[in-house]
Motif scaffolding. Structure first.
Motif, PDB file in Angstrom:
ATOM      1  N   LEU A  33      57.357  52.651  11.950  1.00 12.43           N
ATOM      2  CA  LEU A  33      56.750  51.430  12.485  1.00 12.43           C
ATOM      3  C   LEU A  33      57.665  50.255  12.108  1.00 12.43           C
ATOM      4  O   LEU A  33      57.962  50.034  10.930  1.00 12.43           O
ATOM      5  CB  LEU A  33      55.349  51.223  11.875  1.00 12.43           C
ATOM      6  CG  LEU A  33      54.632  49.923  12.241  1.00 12.43           C
ATOM      7  CD1 LEU A  33      54.475  49.763  13.754  1.00 12.43           C
ATOM      8  CD2 LEU A  33      53.263  49.853  11.571  1.00 12.43           C
ATOM      9  N   ASP A  34      58.117  49.523  13.122  1.00  8.08           N
ATOM     10  CA  ASP A  34      59.111  48.473  12.880  1.00  8.08           C
ATOM     11  C   ASP A  34      58.409  47.143  12.608  1.00  8.08           C
ATOM     12  O   ASP A  34      58.038  46.420  13.528  1.00  8.08           O
ATOM     13  CB  ASP A  34      60.043  48.360  14.092  1.00  8.08           C
ATOM     14  CG  ASP A  34      61.267  47.537  13.768  1.00  8.08           C
ATOM     15  OD1 ASP A  34      61.305  46.956  12.671  1.00  8.08           O
ATOM     16  OD2 ASP A  34      62.178  47.484  14.607  1.00  8.08           O
ATOM     17  N   ALA A  35      58.263  46.826  11.318  1.00 12.28           N
ATOM     18  CA  ALA A  35      57.545  45.608  10.927  1.00 12.28           C
ATOM     19  C   ALA A  35      58.448  44.383  10.911  1.00 12.28           C
ATOM     20  O   ALA A  35      57.987  43.277  10.633  1.00 12.28           O
ATOM     21  CB  ALA A  35      56.909  45.789   9.556  1.00 12.28           C
ATOM     22  N   SER A  36      59.740  44.573  11.188  1.00  9.45           N
ATOM     23  CA  SER A  36      60.625  43.399  11.181  1.00  9.45           C
ATOM     24  C   SER A  36      61.451  43.314  12.459  1.00  9.45           C
ATOM     25  O   SER A  36      62.388  42.519  12.528  1.00  9.45           O
ATOM     26  CB  SER A  36      61.540  43.425   9.957  1.00  9.45           C
ATOM     27  OG  SER A  36      62.352  44.573   9.974  1.00  9.45           O
ATOM     28  N   GLY A  37      61.115  44.132  13.464  1.00 16.39           N
ATOM     29  CA  GLY A  37      61.866  44.077  14.728  1.00 16.39           C
ATOM     30  C   GLY A  37      63.361  44.190  14.493  1.00 16.39           C
ATOM     31  O   GLY A  37      64.145  43.451  15.094  1.00 16.39           O
ATOM     32  N   GLY A  38      63.764  45.137  13.601  1.00 19.24           N
ATOM     33  CA  GLY A  38      65.169  45.176  13.162  1.00 19.24           C
ATOM     34  C   GLY A  38      65.360  43.963  12.271  1.00 19.24           C
ATOM     35  O   GLY A  38      64.736  43.847  11.229  1.00 19.24           O
ATOM     36  N   ALA A  39      66.191  43.029  12.695  1.00 13.29           N
ATOM     37  CA  ALA A  39      66.355  41.766  11.952  1.00 13.29           C
ATOM     38  C   ALA A  39      65.712  40.651  12.780  1.00 13.29           C
ATOM     39  O   ALA A  39      66.394  39.745  13.257  1.00 13.29           O
ATOM     40  CB  ALA A  39      67.830  41.502  11.700  1.00 13.29           C
ATOM     41  N   ALA A  40      64.397  40.760  12.991  1.00 13.21           N
ATOM     42  CA  ALA A  40      63.634  39.770  13.778  1.00 13.21           C
ATOM     43  C   ALA A  40      64.145  39.689  15.218  1.00 13.21           C
ATOM     44  O   ALA A  40      64.289  38.597  15.777  1.00 13.21           O
ATOM     45  CB  ALA A  40      63.674  38.399  13.107  1.00 13.21           C
ATOM     46  N   VAL A  41      64.410  40.848  15.794  1.00 11.22           N
ATOM     47  CA  VAL A  41      65.005  40.906  17.130  1.00 11.22           C
ATOM     48  C   VAL A  41      64.004  41.395  18.190  1.00 11.22           C
ATOM     49  O   VAL A  41      63.759  40.711  19.189  1.00 11.22           O
ATOM     50  CB  VAL A  41      66.248  41.839  17.112  1.00 11.22           C
ATOM     51  CG1 VAL A  41      66.785  42.067  18.515  1.00 11.22           C
ATOM     52  CG2 VAL A  41      67.335  41.254  16.222  1.00 11.22           C
ATOM     53  N   SER A  42      63.454  42.592  17.969  1.00  4.11           N
ATOM     54  CA  SER A  42      62.657  43.263  19.009  1.00  4.11           C
ATOM     55  C   SER A  42      61.299  42.593  19.163  1.00  4.11           C
ATOM     56  O   SER A  42      60.326  42.985  18.516  1.00  4.11           O
ATOM     57  CB  SER A  42      62.476  44.742  18.648  1.00  4.11           C
ATOM     58  OG  SER A  42      63.736  45.349  18.559  1.00  4.11           O
ATOM     59  N   CYS A  43      61.221  41.587  20.006  1.00  8.77           N
ATOM     60  CA  CYS A  43      60.013  40.758  20.049  1.00  8.77           C
ATOM     61  C   CYS A  43      58.973  41.243  21.054  1.00  8.77           C
ATOM     62  O   CYS A  43      57.817  40.838  20.981  1.00  8.77           O
ATOM     63  CB  CYS A  43      60.390  39.313  20.312  1.00  8.77           C
ATOM     64  SG  CYS A  43      61.279  39.073  21.841  1.00  8.77           S
ATOM     65  N   ILE A  44      59.347  42.096  22.009  1.00  9.21           N
ATOM     66  CA  ILE A  44      58.325  42.600  22.953  1.00  9.21           C
ATOM     67  C   ILE A  44      58.159  44.111  22.804  1.00  9.21           C
ATOM     68  O   ILE A  44      57.560  44.760  23.661  1.00  9.21           O
ATOM     69  CB  ILE A  44      58.652  42.240  24.426  1.00  9.21           C
ATOM     70  CG1 ILE A  44      59.948  42.908  24.888  1.00  9.21           C
ATOM     71  CG2 ILE A  44      58.708  40.734  24.630  1.00  9.21           C
ATOM     72  CD1 ILE A  44      60.111  42.929  26.410  1.00  9.21           C
TER      73      ILE A  44
END
Ligand code: PLP
Length: 440
Positions: A33-44
């Motif tokens: 589960l990606d709780a940080s969107g990588g480095a705040a990237v994957s926003c949708i």
């Protein structure tokens, strides 16, 4: 044996083979589960069919055309979308390939803009300690991230930095947030006067600080005072919103919540949502006018700037955000995340601060809550929490050097705007377990 030059020269990370919604899936079928969107990237989230179709369609129509010779419909539409979403007089967008490239271009744009305005001695860009603006040499020179700078220190231009606006560690006991914000902003005026205003081109700051200190929200009134000081001395204000922009904290530009209209804003991560690499420098009409009425061209450029496919991907990501009403969702789910983290961690003996805005949040770990004292850096606590979380199938962005570049540990959370309540709860539960395991 791997031929890839990985981040670590000692190990090869797990092989990611697929992604689905808010999960990354490795070669063994393990889901994270990606709780940080990588480095705040994957926003949708991953694999949105609307973006997949937009990218495929764009490649089939027009994969690449050099930006010196052509513009493209996707670049034009994306620029129009960004200016409309940004408001605040933003009128032009310069597209690049990453956050670091956006900051490099912003710094050079500010410098050349001062030349165009017949202020050729203005070349210094003041920034702040405890900031991160990118890893290319120009952006790194302005960053206050000590560990990232250390090996390259002799190659970096002399830096001029003021203290960050970081009330948890730097406000005096009893000082109101407003009084602290004003005091922190006054440091800029002192630095401009020390350097001589005729030498200062711009002031560069992250609106909400991301990677170095973990989701540090500015004190009320801080940026308004900063903006007044910049105006008084003819210094351009650059807000670096590579991490906090593109609705990460709610509004398209985080600075709009601060009541300021910067001259230049940088964007990257949430702009393309990870589907393709893209960064952008957004500027007010007056900045572009200076070039139009001056030399006529920005002396800068990259082969892949305004790439039609990257622009098409980002345009579709931004359309998805509008169509699915994700900006409103950032505010709602951010409030849920805040409650979930406080519920699990506010009484924890080693959690000093839980802070953030929208879906850019951080938990700061301390050895002593009363004294707000950090753990010994030798413990590498943040890295241990990150590893414990990953072992439990949760991806977080753990960082150290929170307080002054050397001391301090935090965990940054930046899930997709589409995260649901059940996932928010899981993030808080597993992070709590990971913190306890790392401390145990
Ligand atoms: N600026 C800020 C505020 C960032 O957070 C980052 C990356 O974390 C950058 C610039 C650099 O962006 P990139 O890693 O895309 O080069």
């Amino acid at each position: 044996m791997s031929h890839v030059f990985h981040r670590s020269a000692l190990s090869v990370p797990p092989m990611a083979v697929a992604a689905d919604g808010h999960y990354i899936i490795d070669i063994n079928g393990r889901r994270y589960l990606d709780a940080s969107g990588g480095a705040a990237v994957s926003c949708i989230g991953h694999g949105d069919p609307r973006v997949v179709a937009a990218v495929a369609g764009q490649i089939a129509r027009l994969d690449y055309a050099h930006s010196g010779a052509f513009t493209s419909p996707s670049a034009e539409e994306l620029a129009a979308h960004i200016c409309a979403a940004a408001g605040q007089g933003m009128a032009r967008v310069y597209f690049v390939g990453s956050g670091s490239e956006a900051v490099e271009a912003a710094i050079k744009m500010a410098r050349q803009c001062q030349i165009e305005r017949r202020q050729p001695s203005r070349h210094v860009v003041i920034s702040r300690r405890q900031s991160y603006h990118g890893n290319t040499l120009g952006a790194l020179a302005r960053s206050g991230s000590e560990t990232r700078r250390a090996p390259y220190a002799p190659m970096l231009q002399e830096r001029t930095q003021i203290a960050p606006c970081f009330s948890y560690h730097y406000a005096e006991p009893g000082e109101t947030p407003v009084a602290y914000g004003l005091r922190a902003a006054e440091a800029l005026e002192a630095e401009i006067l020390r350097l001589g205003p005729e030498n200062v081109a711009a002031f560069l700051a992250e609106t909400v600080v991301g990677a170095t200190s973990g989701a540090v929200v500015p004190a009320t009134g801080y940026f308004q005072r900063i903006s007044e000081i910049c105006d008084r001395y003819g210094v351009l204000l650059i807000c670096d919103e590579v991490m906090c922009g593109a609705h990460r904290t709610g509004p398209f530009l985080a600075c709009s919540a601060e009541g300021v209209s910067p001259d230049i804003v940088t964007l990257a991560k949430g702009l393309g949502g990870g589907y393709l690499p893209i960064g952008a420098v957004v500027c007010r009409a007056e900045v572009h006018d200076s070039f139009a009425q001056g030399s006529g061209a920005f002396t800068h450029g990259h082969t892949y700037m305004a790439h039609p496919v990257a622009c098409a991907a980002a345009l579709e990501v931004q359309r998805v955000i509008v169509e699915d009403r994700l900006a409103e969702r950032v505010v709602r789910q951010g409030a849920l995340l805040d409650v979930a983290l406080r519920d699990r961690l506010s009484q924890h003996p080693h959690v000093g601060d839980i802070r953030g805005r929208g879906l850019l949040y951080a938990v700061e770990l301390v050895a002593d809550r009363e004294k707000r004292a950090s753990f010994d850096p030798e413990m590498r606590l943040a890295a241990r929490i990150g590893a414990q979380a990953k072992a439990r199938g949760l991806l977080v962005y753990a960082g150290s050097g929170t307080v002054d570049g050397l001391r301090g540990d935090h965990v940054l959370l930046a899930p997709a705007y589409s995260i649901d309540a059940q996932e928010v709860s899981e993030i808080a539960d597993v992070l709590t377990e990971a913190i306890d395991a790392a401390l145990g």
